[in-house]
Design an enzyme around this catalytic site. Sequence first.
Site, PDB file in Angstrom:
ATOM      1  N   ASP A  68      30.114  46.135  35.582  1.00 18.71           N
ATOM      2  CA  ASP A  68      28.976  46.443  36.097  1.00 18.71           C
ATOM      3  C   ASP A  68      29.282  46.663  37.689  1.00 18.71           C
ATOM      4  O   ASP A  68      30.102  45.863  38.154  1.00 18.71           O
ATOM      5  CB  ASP A  68      28.071  45.345  36.300  1.00 18.71           C
TER       6      ASP A  68
ATOM      7  N   TYR B 247      23.131  37.960  35.621  1.00 15.86           N
ATOM      8  CA  TYR B 247      23.956  38.182  36.883  1.00 15.86           C
ATOM      9  C   TYR B 247      24.331  36.676  37.095  1.00 15.86           C
ATOM     10  O   TYR B 247      23.335  35.791  37.063  1.00 15.86           O
ATOM     11  CB  TYR B 247      24.046  39.120  37.655  1.00 15.86           C
TER      12      TYR B 247
ATOM     13  N   THR C 135      31.532  43.165  39.359  1.00 13.11           N
ATOM     14  CA  THR C 135      32.472  43.696  40.365  1.00 13.11           C
ATOM     15  C   THR C 135      32.113  43.318  41.929  1.00 13.11           C
ATOM     16  O   THR C 135      32.576  43.670  43.080  1.00 13.11           O
ATOM     17  CB  THR C 135      32.704  45.329  40.547  1.00 13.11           C
ATOM     18  N   TRP C 136      31.080  42.336  41.966  1.00 15.16           N
ATOM     19  CA  TRP C 136      30.448  42.076  43.479  1.00 15.16           C
ATOM     20  C   TRP C 136      31.674  41.494  43.982  1.00 15.16           C
ATOM     21  O   TRP C 136      32.307  40.387  43.682  1.00 15.16           O
ATOM     22  CB  TRP C 136      29.319  41.005  43.242  1.00 15.16           C
TER      23      TRP C 136
ATOM     24  N   TYR D 265      28.740  47.341  46.689  1.00 18.53           N
ATOM     25  CA  TYR D 265      29.692  46.497  46.705  1.00 18.53           C
ATOM     26  C   TYR D 265      30.835  47.150  47.565  1.00 18.53           C
ATOM     27  O   TYR D 265      31.329  48.267  46.969  1.00 18.53           O
ATOM     28  CB  TYR D 265      30.013  46.076  45.018  1.00 18.53           C
TER      29      TYR D 265
HETATM   30  N1  NAP Z   1      21.789  42.762  40.738  1.00 18.92           N
HETATM   31  C1  NAP Z   1      22.345  41.902  41.812  1.00 18.92           C
HETATM   32  O1  NAP Z   1      21.409  41.874  42.457  1.00 18.92           O
HETATM   33  C2  NAP Z   1      23.502  41.095  41.593  1.00 18.92           C
HETATM   34  C3  NAP Z   1      23.636  40.104  42.359  1.00 18.92           C
HETATM   35  C4  NAP Z   1      24.927  39.132  42.163  1.00 18.92           C
HETATM   36  C5  NAP Z   1      25.802  39.621  40.837  1.00 18.92           C
HETATM   37  N2  NAP Z   1      25.538  40.842  40.221  1.00 18.92           N
HETATM   38  C6  NAP Z   1      26.435  41.411  39.208  1.00 18.92           C
HETATM   39  O2  NAP Z   1      26.756  40.316  38.396  1.00 18.92           O
HETATM   40  C7  NAP Z   1      28.255  39.876  38.429  1.00 18.92           C
HETATM   41  C8  NAP Z   1      28.586  38.359  38.050  1.00 18.92           C
HETATM   42  O3  NAP Z   1      27.899  37.768  39.139  1.00 18.92           O
HETATM   43  P1  NAP Z   1      28.802  37.017  40.356  1.00 18.92           P
HETATM   44  O4  NAP Z   1      29.875  37.816  40.598  1.00 18.92           O
HETATM   45  O5  NAP Z   1      27.503  36.686  41.527  1.00 18.92           O
HETATM   46  O6  NAP Z   1      28.989  35.507  39.828  1.00 18.92           O
HETATM   47  P2  NAP Z   1      29.855  34.937  38.616  1.00 18.92           P
HETATM   48  O7  NAP Z   1      30.333  35.937  37.477  1.00 18.92           O
HETATM   49  O8  NAP Z   1      28.824  33.800  38.301  1.00 18.92           O
HETATM   50  O9  NAP Z   1      31.143  34.153  39.278  1.00 18.92           O
HETATM   51  C9  NAP Z   1      32.122  34.833  39.887  1.00 18.92           C
HETATM   52  C10 NAP Z   1      32.990  33.718  40.540  1.00 18.92           C
HETATM   53  O10 NAP Z   1      33.572  32.779  39.642  1.00 18.92           O
HETATM   54  C11 NAP Z   1      34.805  32.989  39.762  1.00 18.92           C
HETATM   55  N3  NAP Z   1      35.233  32.700  38.436  1.00 18.92           N
HETATM   56  C12 NAP Z   1      35.276  33.565  37.264  1.00 18.92           C
HETATM   57  N4  NAP Z   1      35.621  33.179  36.134  1.00 18.92           N
HETATM   58  C13 NAP Z   1      35.888  31.748  36.449  1.00 18.92           C
HETATM   59  C14 NAP Z   1      36.355  30.786  35.594  1.00 18.92           C
HETATM   60  N5  NAP Z   1      36.525  30.995  34.244  1.00 18.92           N
HETATM   61  N6  NAP Z   1      36.623  29.600  35.967  1.00 18.92           N
HETATM   62  C15 NAP Z   1      36.629  29.532  37.412  1.00 18.92           C
HETATM   63  N7  NAP Z   1      35.972  30.347  38.315  1.00 18.92           N
HETATM   64  C16 NAP Z   1      35.722  31.575  37.614  1.00 18.92           C
HETATM   65  C17 NAP Z   1      35.299  34.336  40.148  1.00 18.92           C
HETATM   66  O11 NAP Z   1      36.594  33.916  40.767  1.00 18.92           O
HETATM   67  P3  NAP Z   1      37.578  35.086  40.679  1.00 18.92           P
HETATM   68  O12 NAP Z   1      37.316  36.359  41.027  1.00 18.92           O
HETATM   69  O13 NAP Z   1      38.719  34.730  41.580  1.00 18.92           O
HETATM   70  O14 NAP Z   1      38.379  35.365  39.297  1.00 18.92           O
HETATM   71  C18 NAP Z   1      34.324  34.419  41.182  1.00 18.92           C
HETATM   72  O15 NAP Z   1      34.685  33.602  42.460  1.00 18.92           O
HETATM   73  C19 NAP Z   1      28.691  40.449  39.913  1.00 18.92           C
HETATM   74  O16 NAP Z   1      30.056  40.548  39.823  1.00 18.92           O
HETATM   75  C20 NAP Z   1      27.855  41.793  39.898  1.00 18.92           C
HETATM   76  O17 NAP Z   1      28.451  42.779  39.250  1.00 18.92           O
HETATM   77  C21 NAP Z   1      24.402  41.500  40.431  1.00 18.92           C
END
Ligand code: NAP
Length: 278
Positions: free
Chosen positions: A50, A192, A21-22, A55
């Site tokens: 998550d 993540y 949900t970031w 966020y």
């Molecule tokens: N603990 C930490 O420090 C930390 C740091 C970073 C992340 N996180 C957690 O991990 C989660 C996931 O990481 P993230 O959000 O950084 O990155 P991610 O899941 O690798 O990528 C998310 C991005 O990719 C796009 N996307 C998703 N599916 C896709 C697909 N099939 N084709 C093309 N683009 C796609 C999404 O677009 P749309 O939204 O437009 O669909 C969004 O812009 C976070 O949301 C958060 O909950 C934790």
Amino acid sequence: MNIPQVILPNGDPMPAYGQGTWHMGESRGRRADEVAALKLGIDLGITLIDTAEMYGNGVAEEIVAEAAENRRDKLFIVSKVLPYNASRKGTVDACERSLKRLKTDRIDLYLLHWTGSHPFTETLAGFETLQRQGKIRHHGVSNFDRKDMDEWVRAGGEAVASNQILYNLARRGPEWEVLPWCRQRKVSIMAYSPIEQGRMLGHKTLAEVGARHGATPAQVALAWLLRQDEMIVIPKASRQEHVRENLGALDLKLGDDDLADLNKAFPPPKGRTALGML
Ligand SMILES: NC(=O)c1ccc[n+]([C@@H]2O[C@H](COP(=O)([O-])OP(=O)(O)OC[C@H]3O[C@@H](n4cnc5c(N)ncnc54)[C@H](OP(=O)(O)O)[C@@H]3O)[C@@H](O)[C@H]2O)c1
């Protein structure tokens, strides 16, 4: 959809696939789409969500509450305390604020978001108070490298249920030290940014491997993670087509040729590298 599970060190199950949900809650105009995407995921059987107090400055937790309305009991909710709130009292207070925004009486897994200046013993005392009160079920850490894990355990954190870290095909550094450390102790690993926030999806090897299976690059990147022990994958998608596409990774079984090609294109580490963080 049958979502695989990992077993936490205390024997409880946790879903191996969830929704991130970031960046949710950062723009009012996108809120309805974000709620709808999370709701669709829940409809399709994704029970892990998550989130974090960070966020959207708390608004992502409100969005989770909206998506979870009337279905809280089937969900596994992860949230995180910011390091500068992570004193004994600050941790308890932060969790209580998160519970209000999440409109629930408990968080299933509560993590320290990254290391900060409060001693680990303080954060752990806060986690233990919250656990005794039934406000959190499990606790763990995020962005912890191997030496941080050692220190956490020395501070009394043997019950650590998970370490949430930056890990994907393009970020294989954790394979050198921190993943073996976690696996040896059956500590779950939450990967993540599993598709590197979309930046890796243009890589030709992901397209080539995907073409053999009628799968997309995102599905290949996620399936590569999902095949690993103790691994939990939390892609974020605010578009419904992404939610559906990503879930398809659960049906993709990569073969030896696929893995060899992916290893060549995204080589494993040859030595220790500092844990990355986004
Ligand atoms: N603990 C930490 O420090 C930390 C740091 C970073 C992340 N996180 C957690 O991990 C989660 C996931 O990481 P993230 O959000 O950084 O990155 P991610 O899941 O690798 O990528 C998310 C991005 O990719 C796009 N996307 C998703 N599916 C896709 C697909 N099939 N084709 C093309 N683009 C796609 C999404 O677009 P749309 O939204 O437009 O669909 C969004 O812009 C976070 O949301 C958060 O909950 C934790």
